[in-house]
Design a protein around this motif. Structure first.
Motif, PDB file in Angstrom:
ATOM      1  N   LEU A  49       9.279 -35.135   3.602  1.00 54.89           N
ATOM      2  CA  LEU A  49       9.575 -33.841   4.773  1.00 54.89           C
ATOM      3  C   LEU A  49       8.699 -34.110   5.755  1.00 54.89           C
ATOM      4  O   LEU A  49       7.521 -34.192   5.564  1.00 54.89           O
ATOM      5  N   MET A  50       9.477 -34.059   7.107  1.00 54.71           N
ATOM      6  CA  MET A  50       8.589 -33.920   8.335  1.00 54.71           C
ATOM      7  C   MET A  50       9.180 -32.675   8.943  1.00 54.71           C
ATOM      8  O   MET A  50      10.371 -32.716   9.251  1.00 54.71           O
ATOM      9  N   ASN A  51       8.105 -31.921   9.494  1.00 64.24           N
ATOM     10  CA  ASN A  51       8.666 -30.568  10.096  1.00 64.24           C
ATOM     11  C   ASN A  51       8.261 -30.892  11.888  1.00 64.24           C
ATOM     12  O   ASN A  51       7.220 -31.109  11.914  1.00 64.24           O
ATOM     13  N   VAL A  52       9.280 -30.787  12.580  1.00 64.73           N
ATOM     14  CA  VAL A  52       9.034 -31.343  14.268  1.00 64.73           C
ATOM     15  C   VAL A  52       9.367 -29.953  14.835  1.00 64.73           C
ATOM     16  O   VAL A  52      10.301 -28.913  14.557  1.00 64.73           O
ATOM     17  N   PHE A  53       8.477 -29.516  16.130  1.00 62.14           N
ATOM     18  CA  PHE A  53       8.726 -28.522  16.914  1.00 62.14           C
ATOM     19  C   PHE A  53       8.833 -29.196  18.328  1.00 62.14           C
ATOM     20  O   PHE A  53       7.921 -29.627  18.772  1.00 62.14           O
ATOM     21  N   VAL A  54      10.040 -28.811  18.906  1.00 57.66           N
ATOM     22  CA  VAL A  54      10.287 -29.377  20.476  1.00 57.66           C
ATOM     23  C   VAL A  54      10.088 -28.227  21.282  1.00 57.66           C
ATOM     24  O   VAL A  54      10.760 -27.217  21.260  1.00 57.66           O
ATOM     25  N   TYR A  55       9.534 -28.341  22.386  1.00 61.11           N
ATOM     26  CA  TYR A  55       9.051 -27.464  23.248  1.00 61.11           C
ATOM     27  C   TYR A  55       9.085 -28.064  24.958  1.00 61.11           C
ATOM     28  O   TYR A  55       9.150 -29.242  24.804  1.00 61.11           O
ATOM     29  N   ALA A  56       9.266 -27.327  25.773  1.00 66.40           N
ATOM     30  CA  ALA A  56       9.099 -27.985  27.169  1.00 66.40           C
ATOM     31  C   ALA A  56       8.392 -26.819  28.130  1.00 66.40           C
ATOM     32  O   ALA A  56       8.505 -25.245  27.608  1.00 66.40           O
ATOM     33  N   PRO A  57       8.268 -27.293  29.233  1.00 66.43           N
ATOM     34  CA  PRO A  57       7.423 -25.932  30.201  1.00 66.43           C
ATOM     35  C   PRO A  57       8.823 -25.175  30.636  1.00 66.43           C
ATOM     36  O   PRO A  57       9.928 -25.444  30.666  1.00 66.43           O
ATOM     37  N   PHE A  58       8.431 -23.876  30.964  1.00 65.02           N
ATOM     38  CA  PHE A  58       9.378 -22.962  31.208  1.00 65.02           C
ATOM     39  C   PHE A  58      10.406 -23.352  32.208  1.00 65.02           C
ATOM     40  O   PHE A  58      11.570 -23.059  32.272  1.00 65.02           O
ATOM     41  N   GLU A  59       9.737 -23.946  33.522  1.00 62.49           N
ATOM     42  CA  GLU A  59      10.750 -24.173  34.372  1.00 62.49           C
ATOM     43  C   GLU A  59      11.698 -25.366  34.156  1.00 62.49           C
ATOM     44  O   GLU A  59      12.678 -25.351  34.806  1.00 62.49           O
ATOM     45  N   GLU A  60      11.119 -26.270  33.377  1.00 63.01           N
ATOM     46  CA  GLU A  60      12.292 -27.251  32.816  1.00 63.01           C
ATOM     47  C   GLU A  60      13.282 -26.700  32.130  1.00 63.01           C
ATOM     48  O   GLU A  60      14.358 -26.952  32.263  1.00 63.01           O
ATOM     49  N   ARG A  61      12.923 -25.745  31.371  1.00 59.96           N
ATOM     50  CA  ARG A  61      14.048 -24.947  30.645  1.00 59.96           C
ATOM     51  C   ARG A  61      14.925 -24.099  31.300  1.00 59.96           C
ATOM     52  O   ARG A  61      16.086 -24.140  31.172  1.00 59.96           O
ATOM     53  N   VAL A  62      14.463 -23.684  32.226  1.00 58.02           N
ATOM     54  CA  VAL A  62      15.151 -22.936  33.288  1.00 58.02           C
ATOM     55  C   VAL A  62      16.181 -23.715  34.029  1.00 58.02           C
ATOM     56  O   VAL A  62      17.538 -23.402  34.063  1.00 58.02           O
ATOM     57  N   SER A  63      15.752 -24.790  34.445  1.00 56.77           N
ATOM     58  CA  SER A  63      16.622 -25.912  35.033  1.00 56.77           C
ATOM     59  C   SER A  63      17.739 -26.306  34.212  1.00 56.77           C
ATOM     60  O   SER A  63      19.009 -26.485  34.401  1.00 56.77           O
ATOM     61  N   HIS A  64      17.371 -26.628  32.881  1.00 61.65           N
ATOM     62  CA  HIS A  64      18.370 -27.039  31.994  1.00 61.65           C
ATOM     63  C   HIS A  64      19.392 -26.149  31.578  1.00 61.65           C
ATOM     64  O   HIS A  64      20.616 -26.080  31.440  1.00 61.65           O
ATOM     65  N   MET A 121      20.388 -23.604  33.676  1.00 63.83           N
ATOM     66  CA  MET A 121      21.159 -23.295  34.781  1.00 63.83           C
ATOM     67  C   MET A 121      22.349 -24.468  34.935  1.00 63.83           C
ATOM     68  O   MET A 121      23.417 -24.465  35.116  1.00 63.83           O
ATOM     69  N   GLU A 122      22.056 -25.710  34.482  1.00 60.69           N
ATOM     70  CA  GLU A 122      22.975 -26.990  34.486  1.00 60.69           C
ATOM     71  C   GLU A 122      23.802 -26.559  33.308  1.00 60.69           C
ATOM     72  O   GLU A 122      25.020 -26.964  33.580  1.00 60.69           O
ATOM     73  N   ARG A 123      23.243 -26.128  32.316  1.00 65.46           N
ATOM     74  CA  ARG A 123      24.121 -26.150  31.212  1.00 65.46           C
ATOM     75  C   ARG A 123      25.289 -24.820  31.186  1.00 65.46           C
ATOM     76  O   ARG A 123      26.189 -25.026  30.693  1.00 65.46           O
ATOM     77  N   THR A 124      24.711 -23.726  31.570  1.00 65.29           N
ATOM     78  CA  THR A 124      25.393 -22.476  31.507  1.00 65.29           C
ATOM     79  C   THR A 124      26.164 -22.225  32.836  1.00 65.29           C
ATOM     80  O   THR A 124      26.982 -21.462  32.946  1.00 65.29           O
ATOM     81  N   GLY A 125      25.614 -22.591  34.026  1.00 64.52           N
ATOM     82  CA  GLY A 125      25.936 -22.144  35.300  1.00 64.52           C
ATOM     83  C   GLY A 125      25.589 -20.803  35.640  1.00 64.52           C
ATOM     84  O   GLY A 125      25.708 -20.449  36.805  1.00 64.52           O
ATOM     85  N   PHE A 126      24.698 -20.563  35.029  1.00 61.48           N
ATOM     86  CA  PHE A 126      23.624 -19.176  35.367  1.00 61.48           C
ATOM     87  C   PHE A 126      22.769 -19.478  36.734  1.00 61.48           C
ATOM     88  O   PHE A 126      22.508 -20.599  36.889  1.00 61.48           O
ATOM     89  N   ASP A 127      22.706 -18.430  37.474  1.00 58.73           N
ATOM     90  CA  ASP A 127      21.717 -18.400  38.503  1.00 58.73           C
ATOM     91  C   ASP A 127      20.255 -18.357  37.844  1.00 58.73           C
ATOM     92  O   ASP A 127      20.179 -18.128  36.579  1.00 58.73           O
ATOM     93  N   ARG A 128      19.345 -18.577  38.686  1.00 60.63           N
ATOM     94  CA  ARG A 128      17.850 -18.644  38.315  1.00 60.63           C
ATOM     95  C   ARG A 128      17.683 -17.142  37.324  1.00 60.63           C
ATOM     96  O   ARG A 128      16.964 -17.307  36.141  1.00 60.63           O
ATOM     97  N   SER A 129      18.044 -16.159  37.970  1.00 64.71           N
ATOM     98  CA  SER A 129      17.590 -14.940  37.310  1.00 64.71           C
ATOM     99  C   SER A 129      18.045 -14.810  35.855  1.00 64.71           C
ATOM    100  O   SER A 129      17.496 -14.329  34.984  1.00 64.71           O
TER     101      SER A 129
END
Length: 216
Positions: A134-149, A151-159
């Motif tokens: 068994l191997m347990n992995v946790f994936v994370y990313a900087p908040f700004e990177e996640r915001v951009s992702h 917005m791109e995926r959902t069409g939401f504005d930044r807020s």
């Protein structure tokens, strides 16, 4: 080789895509949204209900029942002295229990990748799962990177994207701590933590696959 990989992830960190890529690289099935349908078949609850309730806060009762399939409660019919061994649980607890059952069945069946849903905790505390596989992995990313992702995926504005990320992270944090009494994302709970923005999704997936192949 690590044959069973769980991938927990921050919202919009690319964890789902990474899991899918690792699956293709290793040639093993991966389960994320499929767990909703499988849990529906297990529990009799509708897929729509499970999707809307799988990360909602509940009593945490399932933590105490994690290694038990039944509990004894007063008979709901109101008959004097009546005892029922059928568990009467809040609906979110029923969702968790159904997903737990499915996760254990999949892991026992053979090599696979399972995304989220406290799978790391469930499998780590199962006597039926070979811990060296068994191997347990946790994936994370900087908040700004996640915001951009987001917005791109959902069409939401930044807020709206920022609010959605904070809301989903809160759901996942509360859900994990409620059912495991541990902290979501805490390094001690995982074998590997990876910043998906450092190498990108494809390279991150290759790294996870390579480690899984080489680890004893």
């Amino acid at each position: 080789m690590k044959k069973i990989i769980t991938i927990s992830r921050e919202y919009c960190s690319g964890g789902h895509t990474i899991a899918e890529l690792v699956s293709k690289t290793l040639g093993v099935p991966f389960y994320d949204r499929e767990l909703i349908e499988l849990a529906s078949q297990q529990s009799g609850l509708s897929p729509e209900f499970i999707k809307s309730n799988e990360q909602k806060i509940s009593s945490g009762l399932m933590y105490n029942l994690l290694l038990s399939s039944t509990c004894t409660v007063p008979n709901s019919t109101g008959m004097s002295g009546g005892i029922s061994t059928k568990p009467t649980l809040p609906l979110p607890d029923q969702v968790f229990n159904a997903q737990r059952t499915v996760i254990l069945k999949l892991a026992k069946k053979g090599p696979c990748i399972i995304v989220g849903r406290c799978a790391d905790f469930i499998l780590k505390h199962s006597e039926d799962i070979a811990q060296n596989e068994l191997m347990n992995v946790f994936v994370y990313a900087p908040f700004e990177e996640r915001v951009s992702h987001c917005m791109e995926r959902t069409g939401f504005d930044r807020s709206a994207a920022e609010k959605e990320i904070k809301k989903m992270d809160k759901y996942r944090t509360n859900h994990y701590s409620t059912f495991t009494e541990q902290n979501w994302g805490q390094r001690q709970n995982y074998d590997l933590l990876i910043n998906s923005s450092l190498l990108g999704l494809e390279a991150s997936a290759r790294l996870i696959a390579d480690i899984a192949k080489q680890a004893d």
